[in-house]
Scaffold this motif. Sequence first.
Motif, PDB file in Angstrom:
ATOM      1  N   TYR A 223      39.613  45.769  42.967  1.00 25.13           N
ATOM      2  CA  TYR A 223      38.462  46.307  43.001  1.00 25.13           C
ATOM      3  C   TYR A 223      37.554  46.819  42.530  1.00 25.13           C
ATOM      4  O   TYR A 223      36.368  46.853  42.478  1.00 25.13           O
TER       5      TYR A 223
ATOM      6  N   ALA B 197      35.761  43.753  40.803  1.00 27.70           N
ATOM      7  CA  ALA B 197      34.683  42.835  42.009  1.00 27.70           C
ATOM      8  C   ALA B 197      33.355  43.984  41.649  1.00 27.70           C
ATOM      9  O   ALA B 197      32.061  43.740  42.013  1.00 27.70           O
TER      10      ALA B 197
ATOM     11  N   THR C  15      37.794  40.318  48.582  1.00 23.13           N
ATOM     12  CA  THR C  15      37.034  40.898  47.958  1.00 23.13           C
ATOM     13  C   THR C  15      35.242  40.203  48.286  1.00 23.13           C
ATOM     14  O   THR C  15      34.381  40.755  48.605  1.00 23.13           O
TER      15      THR C  15
END
Length: 350
Positions: free
Chosen positions: A153, A156, A214
Amino acid sequence: MITLPPLVDQHSHGTVDGELGIGSFETHLAAAAGSGAAPAGTTFFDSWTGLAVRRWCPPLLGMEPHCAPVSYLARRRELGAYRAARLLLRGAGIGTFLLESGARDDLSTPEELATAADGAVHEVIRLEPLAEQVADTSGTVDAFIGNTAEALYAAAQHATAFAMGIAFCDELPPDPREVRRAAARWLALTVRPARDRAPDPALAQHLLWSAVATGLPVQLHCADPQSLTGFLRATAGFGTDLVLLPDRPHHRRAAQLAAAFPHVYADAGPRPGETLGEAPFGKLLFSTGARALPELYVTASRLFGQAMARLAQEWVGEGICTRAEAQRIAGLVASGTARRVYRLDAAGSG
């Protein structure tokens, strides 16, 4: 006949710092060709890549084309490694680089490459080193799985894409119980060198499916993309673009798969003639695949430009398309498709 825009190199690895003697230079030439050391009495300058280096790189350093390798390397040392790299990278015709980071510490960072090339550089994060870093700081399976999700996360938020080497992936994410068992096995190997710790297939597939979730584009390094057909089919409609980067001689098959699935794209490398007949032109992307030597950026971009010019001349001469159409097609493969797939204009650079 056609004029290419500044190229977008969708796959490269950065350059090495420091001076290179003829032996170390040839070692990098050999690696670029997928070969080991040259046999005694031979040289990797006597190869297609070696000829391309001698043709296109000396003029960027103020020398005549085809000069002797020892003379070229002497000029390189005279200028200094950093200045020579600047001249080569800035003369390559590449305006934007997608740099795969994380695999090796001895290659230039995105910031260093951007400064040397005076271009835009976007980071592509390789999943295997990311998982290795998480494993080094996770003492338990639960911690590893949770920390991996957090690391993906976080990555990304600033990365342009993810990348992974994968030979096969099932059409469904792996069973969480099998992922946990694979993670436990992998964590038990953390005392070994990182290069010996390739993720277990179940763990590798977990990483890949997590990256797909993602929404960032994912580059798939695959020897033969045929084995990924089921995974490509299963991810249609997810909103995540997948880009196939096959080993030679599988570029043609990668282009065919790109034609079959709307969210799949294929690397054309510096030889677009192998792929342009197999997929819509807006599904193919140029790359150098360069690693270590700045010369490899130059040779790949020149070979691509020559190939596109020859194809355009042939197509226009045979009445297949107009000159304007040939120009537009070349622009798509050179940069336009990469800008769209990787959302480079939305990122506000390049």
